[in-house]
Design a protein around this motif. Structure first.
Motif, PDB file in Angstrom:
ATOM      1  N   SER A 174       0.842  -1.205   0.000  1.00 37.96           N
ATOM      2  CA  SER A 174       0.000   0.000   0.000  1.00 37.96           C
ATOM      3  C   SER A 174       0.874   1.250   0.000  1.00 37.96           C
ATOM      4  O   SER A 174       2.105   1.164   0.116  1.00 37.96           O
ATOM      5  N   PRO A 175       0.273   2.436  -0.114  1.00 37.04           N
ATOM      6  CA  PRO A 175       1.052   3.666   0.017  1.00 37.04           C
ATOM      7  C   PRO A 175       1.809   3.681   1.341  1.00 37.04           C
ATOM      8  O   PRO A 175       1.341   3.140   2.342  1.00 37.04           O
ATOM      9  N   VAL A 176       2.977   4.288   1.338  1.00 40.19           N
ATOM     10  CA  VAL A 176       3.828   4.253   2.519  1.00 40.19           C
ATOM     11  C   VAL A 176       3.145   4.878   3.734  1.00 40.19           C
ATOM     12  O   VAL A 176       3.434   4.534   4.880  1.00 40.19           O
ATOM     13  N   ARG A 177       2.187   5.782   3.495  1.00 45.26           N
ATOM     14  CA  ARG A 177       1.463   6.384   4.615  1.00 45.26           C
ATOM     15  C   ARG A 177       0.656   5.321   5.366  1.00 45.26           C
ATOM     16  O   ARG A 177       0.506   5.395   6.593  1.00 45.26           O
ATOM     17  N   VAL A 178       0.122   4.337   4.642  1.00 47.65           N
ATOM     18  CA  VAL A 178      -0.628   3.258   5.294  1.00 47.65           C
ATOM     19  C   VAL A 178       0.286   2.489   6.239  1.00 47.65           C
ATOM     20  O   VAL A 178      -0.073   2.192   7.388  1.00 47.65           O
ATOM     21  N   TYR A 179       1.487   2.179   5.757  1.00 46.33           N
ATOM     22  CA  TYR A 179       2.468   1.506   6.612  1.00 46.33           C
ATOM     23  C   TYR A 179       2.772   2.369   7.838  1.00 46.33           C
ATOM     24  O   TYR A 179       2.832   1.867   8.965  1.00 46.33           O
ATOM     25  N   GLY A 180       2.971   3.662   7.608  1.00 45.42           N
ATOM     26  CA  GLY A 180       3.278   4.556   8.715  1.00 45.42           C
ATOM     27  C   GLY A 180       2.175   4.612   9.752  1.00 45.42           C
ATOM     28  O   GLY A 180       2.440   4.623  10.967  1.00 45.42           O
ATOM     29  N   GLU A 181       0.916   4.648   9.306  1.00 52.02           N
ATOM     30  CA  GLU A 181      -0.204   4.716  10.248  1.00 52.02           C
ATOM     31  C   GLU A 181      -0.331   3.424  11.058  1.00 52.02           C
ATOM     32  O   GLU A 181      -0.598   3.469  12.262  1.00 52.02           O
ATOM     33  N   PHE A 182      -0.140   2.273  10.400  1.00 51.85           N
ATOM     34  CA  PHE A 182      -0.201   1.004  11.125  1.00 51.85           C
ATOM     35  C   PHE A 182       0.873   0.968  12.208  1.00 51.85           C
ATOM     36  O   PHE A 182       0.603   0.618  13.369  1.00 51.85           O
ATOM     37  N   GLU A 183       2.096   1.320  11.854  1.00 49.77           N
ATOM     38  CA  GLU A 183       3.191   1.281  12.824  1.00 49.77           C
ATOM     39  C   GLU A 183       2.992   2.305  13.933  1.00 49.77           C
ATOM     40  O   GLU A 183       3.368   2.070  15.084  1.00 49.77           O
ATOM     41  N   PHE A 184       2.380   3.423  13.595  1.00 49.79           N
ATOM     42  CA  PHE A 184       2.117   4.463  14.591  1.00 49.79           C
ATOM     43  C   PHE A 184       1.223   3.925  15.704  1.00 49.79           C
ATOM     44  O   PHE A 184       1.525   4.064  16.898  1.00 49.79           O
ATOM     45  N   TYR A 185       0.121   3.285  15.329  1.00 50.52           N
ATOM     46  CA  TYR A 185      -0.830   2.824  16.341  1.00 50.52           C
ATOM     47  C   TYR A 185      -0.381   1.535  17.031  1.00 50.52           C
ATOM     48  O   TYR A 185      -0.671   1.324  18.212  1.00 50.52           O
ATOM     49  N   LEU A 186       0.336   0.670  16.308  1.00 49.13           N
ATOM     50  CA  LEU A 186       0.875  -0.517  16.953  1.00 49.13           C
ATOM     51  C   LEU A 186       1.903  -0.122  18.012  1.00 49.13           C
ATOM     52  O   LEU A 186       1.952  -0.707  19.100  1.00 49.13           O
ATOM     53  N   ALA A 187       2.721   0.876  17.689  1.00 48.60           N
ATOM     54  CA  ALA A 187       3.700   1.351  18.665  1.00 48.60           C
ATOM     55  C   ALA A 187       3.007   1.994  19.861  1.00 48.60           C
ATOM     56  O   ALA A 187       3.454   1.865  21.003  1.00 48.60           O
ATOM     57  N   PHE A 188       1.917   2.677  19.582  1.00 52.13           N
ATOM     58  CA  PHE A 188       1.189   3.353  20.662  1.00 52.13           C
ATOM     59  C   PHE A 188       0.680   2.343  21.699  1.00 52.13           C
ATOM     60  O   PHE A 188       0.720   2.602  22.905  1.00 52.13           O
ATOM     61  N   THR A 189       0.191   1.182  21.246  1.00 51.24           N
ATOM     62  CA  THR A 189      -0.302   0.178  22.197  1.00 51.24           C
ATOM     63  C   THR A 189       0.833  -0.354  23.068  1.00 51.24           C
ATOM     64  O   THR A 189       0.641  -0.597  24.270  1.00 51.24           O
ATOM     65  N   LYS A 190       2.016  -0.521  22.470  1.00 53.27           N
ATOM     66  CA  LYS A 190       3.149  -1.004  23.258  1.00 53.27           C
ATOM     67  C   LYS A 190       3.579   0.027  24.300  1.00 53.27           C
ATOM     68  O   LYS A 190       3.873  -0.322  25.439  1.00 53.27           O
ATOM     69  N   ILE A 191       3.594   1.278  23.876  1.00 56.64           N
ATOM     70  CA  ILE A 191       3.976   2.340  24.802  1.00 56.64           C
ATOM     71  C   ILE A 191       2.984   2.424  25.953  1.00 56.64           C
ATOM     72  O   ILE A 191       3.364   2.612  27.117  1.00 56.64           O
ATOM     73  N   ALA A 192       1.694   2.258  25.629  1.00 58.73           N
ATOM     74  CA  ALA A 192       0.664   2.310  26.672  1.00 58.73           C
ATOM     75  C   ALA A 192       0.888   1.209  27.710  1.00 58.73           C
ATOM     76  O   ALA A 192       0.785   1.445  28.923  1.00 58.73           O
ATOM     77  N   LEU A 193       1.219  -0.012  27.238  1.00 57.29           N
ATOM     78  CA  LEU A 193       1.469  -1.108  28.168  1.00 57.29           C
ATOM     79  C   LEU A 193       2.679  -0.806  29.048  1.00 57.29           C
ATOM     80  O   LEU A 193       2.652  -1.055  30.270  1.00 57.29           O
ATOM     81  N   ILE A 194       3.738  -0.266  28.468  1.00 59.36           N
ATOM     82  CA  ILE A 194       4.952   0.031  29.241  1.00 59.36           C
ATOM     83  C   ILE A 194       4.680   1.104  30.278  1.00 59.36           C
ATOM     84  O   ILE A 194       5.122   1.003  31.438  1.00 59.36           O
ATOM     85  N   VAL A 195       3.948   2.152  29.893  1.00 65.34           N
ATOM     86  CA  VAL A 195       3.637   3.225  30.835  1.00 65.34           C
ATOM     87  C   VAL A 195       2.796   2.692  31.998  1.00 65.34           C
ATOM     88  O   VAL A 195       3.057   3.004  33.169  1.00 65.34           O
TER      89      VAL A 195
END
Length: 552
Positions: A174-195
């Protein structure tokens, strides 16, 4: 076929090795900033920051970090993660400076070709591509095995692996923005768990949760040693425990170069790349070091559960720390986030592999078919070749094939460290070229601190890690299989490099001939047009993007 470099290289506008050009190139030569308006340059700084986090925070922290505590003790594990965090910071600063100056698709691989020699670019490029491509199916297998927490034997279902594989393929095509958005929110869930883990662990340690007493530094004092003995007794055992934790931290911090690899598909890369890398380092050090510290406060290093198989989420230190609360939902929450981490890591590895292969093709070191792009500007043939390794994920369904799979993975155990060493050598050459050509580093878009000493420090530390990465093959007795699996890549890389040297008969690039001044002139041109470009883009930026960019 010799490399063909343009003055400013980026994914939609790169020159193909045979001398022809992509459709978008003619307009880009007239207007170097034209690519910034191209939808294919869809990544923003917040994407870069979270992409680096998503690639670095993976199953190693959530499942395997407890072993570092068990091997090295509380202080040993903490110091190991701090020490390797400084090395990671050094690599981040180094890649930021080089990629901000020359934001090319393929990142450090193509920098090595430009500033060291052709043989280095070929060897490190194919080595890194293979290591990323073969890592993707391991993450698919890990994600499938985590499903067994809810549904036993789900790991054996072929459709489960197909779903993960097809999802990664869809995102990367897909367009690279799609990849960026997926990684953005997947990273957010990990950060939430760590916090949540850090805050909850601190409250638990201070006895502020109902039914729990004050713990404080109980597990940092007698009868719990600050440095644990591992395998052998005495000082040697404590040193081995520290080395084990340091190696674990090294691989946990890997893939920081994902930001630089994505540089050619980033809006305003000369500013976005260093900004993202600097912020990413601070966040990762905070998350990793703080997590290990809280872990050491709430879990004794001799807890037998820390030695359990890493695939069992109930043995994750993130679950063990709160096991006394009796929560039945917590393991499921952690398992869901760890599963997303495995998927995210596989997704990031596929992205890195495809862009590395594309960069190799641009320099004539891979077939030109890998330059073909779809209408989104994605090099889909490079993506397809990298994703083809996904078939290896099915080998774990057969015992014999699974052993072959483990052997393939073992070949690249130290490939990431080898890549970091090449990054250091490349920067040293770049630094020397600047000095010989009388170019002040202050004129660069970004100049990292404490250079070149920071690079020498990172280089020495990476060699130390390489040397000690397979120490378990010597203690208590020599194990040829362990030695081979840990050091094969260290022997393979120089062998291939020497073979390339013999075949191509290339020499090291003369620092006086490294093209720097034309790039500086292009930076000046971009600076003149930047204000107009920013005002034009800001009027088109959605409220969604403006809001998230302000936060991240």
């Amino acid at each position: 076929m010799s490399p063909n470099y343009s003055r400013y290289q980026r994914l939609p506008n790169d020159t193909i090795p045979d001398g022809s050009a992509t459709t978008a190139e003619s307009g880009a030569l007239e207007n170097p900033l034209a690519g910034n308006e191209d939808p294919r340059r869809g990544l923003q700084e917040r994407h870069l920051s979270m992409m680096a986090l998503a690639g670095m925070i993976g199953t190693g922290l959530f499942l395997s970090s407890g072993k570092a505590l068990a091997h090295a003790g509380p202080l040993g594990a903490l110091l190991a993660f701090i020490l390797m965090g400084t090395v990671t910071a050094s690599i981040a600063f180094i890649t930021a400076e080089m990629s901000a100056f020359r934001p090319v698709e393929g990142g450090f691989v193509r920098h090595a070709t430009m500033w060291l020699d052709r043989s280095t670019g070929i060897t490190v490029g194919w080595n890194f591509w293979y290591s990323m491509a073969i890592t993707m199916p391991t993450e698919i297998s890990a994600a499938a095995s985590l499903l067994e927490f809810w549904k036993p034997h789900a790991n054996q279902l072929i459709p489960i692996r197909c779903i993960f594989w097809l999802l990664i393929a869809a995102i990367n095509l897909s367009p690279v923005r799609v990849y960026g958005e997926f990684e953005f929110y997947l990273a957010f869930t990990k950060i939430a768990l760590i916090v949540v883990f850090i805050i909850g662990g601190l409250l638990l340690d201070l006895g502020m949760l109902s039914g729990h007493n004050y713990v404080g530094f109980r597990y940092w004092s007698d009868p719990y040693p600050l440095f644990r003995e591992y395998i052998v007794k005495g000082l040697g055992g404590r040193l081995l425990g520290f080395c084990s934790a340091m190696i674990a931290a090294t691989f946990a911090y890997g893939n920081v170069q994902v930001v630089a690899m994505a540089g050619a598909e980033t809006r305003n890369p000369r500013k976005s790349i260093p900004a993202a890398l600097k912020k990413t380092f601070a966040r990762v050090i905070l998350f990793y070091v703080a997590s290990i510290f809280i872990m050491s406060l709430t879990i004794p290093a001799d807890d037998k559960r820390l030695y359990a198989p890493s695939g069992d989420v109930t043995r994750s230190p993130f679950v063990i720390a709160f096991s006394s609360l009796g929560s039945k939902a917590l393991p499921s929450v952690v398992n869901a986030i760890v599963l997303s981490s495995a998927f995210s890591s596989g997704n990031a590895c596929s992205f890195l592999a495809s862009r590395t292969l594309y960069g190799l093709a641009l320099d004539g070191h891979a077939p030109s078919i890998f330059l073909v792009q779809n209408r989104f500007g994605t090099p889909y043939m490079a993506v397809a070749a990298s994703l083809s390794f996904g078939i290896v994920a099915y080998t774990s369904l057969s015992q014999g094939a699974f052993q072959a799979f483990l052997w393939l993975v073992s070949l690249v155990t130290t490939a990431g460290i080898v890549s970091w060493i090449i990054v250091c050598f490349t920067y040293i050459r770049f630094f020397r070229a600047l000095a010989i050509q009388n170019i002040a580093r202050e004129d660069l878009p970004y100049h990292s601190p404490l250079q070149p000493y920071l690079t020498y420090y990172a280089l020495c530390m990476n060699f130390v890690v390489i040397i000690f990465s397979g120490w378990e093959s010597f203690i208590p007795s020599f194990s040829p299989s362990l030695f081979f699996s840990n050091y094969f890549n260290c022997l393979l890389y120089p062998s291939i490099y020497l073979a390339c040297k013999f075949y191509y008969k290339d020499t090291m690039v003369d620092p006086e001939e490294i093209e720097l001044r034309n790039e500086l002139a292009l930076i000046d041109i971009e600076q003149e047009r930047e204000n107009v470009q920013q005002s034009r883009e800001s009027s088109k930026t959605s409220f969604y993007d403006r809001f998230l960019n302000s936060l991240f």
